[in-house]
Design a protein around this motif. Structure first.
Motif, PDB file in Angstrom:
ATOM      1  N   LEU A   1       0.832  -1.205   0.000  1.00  0.00           N
ATOM      2  CA  LEU A   1       0.000   0.000   0.000  1.00  0.00           C
ATOM      3  C   LEU A   1       0.868   1.257   0.000  1.00  0.00           C
ATOM      4  N   PHE A   2       1.877   1.291   0.863  1.00  0.00           N
ATOM      5  CA  PHE A   2       2.759   2.458   0.935  1.00  0.00           C
ATOM      6  C   PHE A   2       3.521   2.642  -0.377  1.00  0.00           C
TER       7      PHE A   2
ATOM      8  N   ARG B   1       1.160   4.034  -2.951  1.00  0.00           N
ATOM      9  CA  ARG B   1       0.752   5.404  -2.638  1.00  0.00           C
ATOM     10  C   ARG B   1       1.845   6.411  -3.016  1.00  0.00           C
ATOM     11  N   PHE B   2       3.102   6.048  -2.730  1.00  0.00           N
ATOM     12  CA  PHE B   2       4.192   6.988  -2.954  1.00  0.00           C
ATOM     13  C   PHE B   2       5.013   6.677  -4.204  1.00  0.00           C
ATOM     14  N   ALA B   3       4.555   5.677  -4.972  1.00  0.00           N
ATOM     15  CA  ALA B   3       5.242   5.304  -6.214  1.00  0.00           C
ATOM     16  C   ALA B   3       6.736   5.099  -5.959  1.00  0.00           C
ATOM     17  N   THR B   4       7.038   4.284  -4.987  1.00  0.00           N
ATOM     18  CA  THR B   4       8.421   4.050  -4.602  1.00  0.00           C
ATOM     19  C   THR B   4       8.577   2.613  -4.126  1.00  0.00           C
ATOM     20  N   GLY B   5       9.774   2.256  -3.671  1.00  0.00           N
ATOM     21  CA  GLY B   5       9.991   0.909  -3.181  1.00  0.00           C
ATOM     22  C   GLY B   5       9.500   0.743  -1.758  1.00  0.00           C
TER      23      GLY B   5
ATOM     24  N   GLY C   1      -8.441   2.057   0.139  1.00  0.00           N
ATOM     25  CA  GLY C   1      -7.734   0.871   0.586  1.00  0.00           C
ATOM     26  C   GLY C   1      -7.101   0.979   1.950  1.00  0.00           C
ATOM     27  N   LEU C   2      -7.446   2.006   2.716  1.00  0.00           N
ATOM     28  CA  LEU C   2      -6.804   2.221   4.005  1.00  0.00           C
ATOM     29  C   LEU C   2      -7.288   1.272   5.090  1.00  0.00           C
ATOM     30  N   ASP C   3      -8.259   0.413   4.769  1.00  0.00           N
ATOM     31  CA  ASP C   3      -8.752  -0.539   5.765  1.00  0.00           C
ATOM     32  C   ASP C   3      -7.643  -1.474   6.244  1.00  0.00           C
TER      33      ASP C   3
ATOM     34  N   ILE D   1       2.847   8.806   6.081  1.00  0.00           N
ATOM     35  CA  ILE D   1       2.394   7.507   6.582  1.00  0.00           C
ATOM     36  C   ILE D   1       1.602   7.687   7.877  1.00  0.00           C
ATOM     37  N   TYR D   2       2.064   8.570   8.729  1.00  0.00           N
ATOM     38  CA  TYR D   2       1.316   8.881   9.959  1.00  0.00           C
ATOM     39  C   TYR D   2      -0.090   9.365   9.603  1.00  0.00           C
TER      40      TYR D   2
END
Length: 212
Positions: free
Chosen positions: A139-140, A143-147, A187-189, A170-171
């Motif tokens: 998910l992270f 969201r941030f288009a990163t690894g 999708g934050l569930d 993220i917080y």
């Protein structure tokens, strides 16, 4: 001469069979007749008596219990009730311990400096709140288009590592996931259930090379 077809019988054949409506206990989620196989029979009976007294009479009235017990002796019946009470007490103690552990657990979101222009963010402790670390890492990353991946830190503890300086973001995601009625948004569930007051933001700066 062709045989005639009764239109009434044809309509009956085409009529769909209505689906069976299942009823489940509001405490253990089993059908009422199977509540005794769960760990909360007393609570199930209290709920059923308050919410559906007709079903309570069907399953737990004196007549129903006598018919169910049949030839079971009074001694065996008492022993069965004692075992049920012990089973419920054990389940309650286990649930209470889990609640206490959850309240005492901390989530550490750490901003780690790699060099002057590069950071990674580590998140530790989400699993104590029932969060699937692999799903959260994915998910992270999306969201941030990163690894983003789950790795073990120097202490051998699983943590999520996300490339980039995204600790505050993220917080905010965790806080949004745990606002009333917003857990399923975007999708934050996956992050639902984390106690926001148990999150700590920390920063780890890169150690400067010692002069030779």
């Amino acid at each position: 001469m062709a045989a005639t077809v009764d239109p009434t019988s044809t309509q009956l054949e085409k009529r769909a069979t209505p689906p069976v409506q299942m009823f489940y206990c509001g405490v253990c989620t089993y059908p009422p007749e199977y509540c005794e196989f769960g760990n909360s029979l007393s609570k199930c009976k209290e709920w059923l008596q308050a919410q559906h007294p007709d079903l309570y009479e069907k399953y737990y009235s004196d007549v129903a219990l006598k018919a169910k017990l049949g030839t079971i002796s009074q001694e065996a019946q008492s022993r069965l009730e004692e075992e049920t009470i012990k089973k419920e007490a054990k389940a309650d103690a286990k649930a209470d311990a889990a609640r206490k552990k959850k309240l005492a657990s901390q989530v550490i979101i750490k901003r780690i400096e790699r060099n002057k222009r590069k950071f990674v963010t580590s998140i530790r402790g989400l699993e104590a709140f029932g969060v699937d670390l692999k799903k959260a890492a994915k998910l992270f990353a999306q969201r941030f288009a990163t690894g983003g991946s789950v790795t073990k830190n120097a202490a051998g503890i699983d943590e999520i590592v996300v490339q980039g300086d995204v600790s505050q973001e993220i917080y905010d995601m965790i806080a949004e996931a745990n606002e009333d009625g917003k857990g399923g948004k975007k999708g934050l569930d996956i992050l639902k259930g984390v106690l926001i007051d148990n999150i700590e933001l920390v920063e780890e700066k890169r150690k400067k090379d010692t002069e030779q």
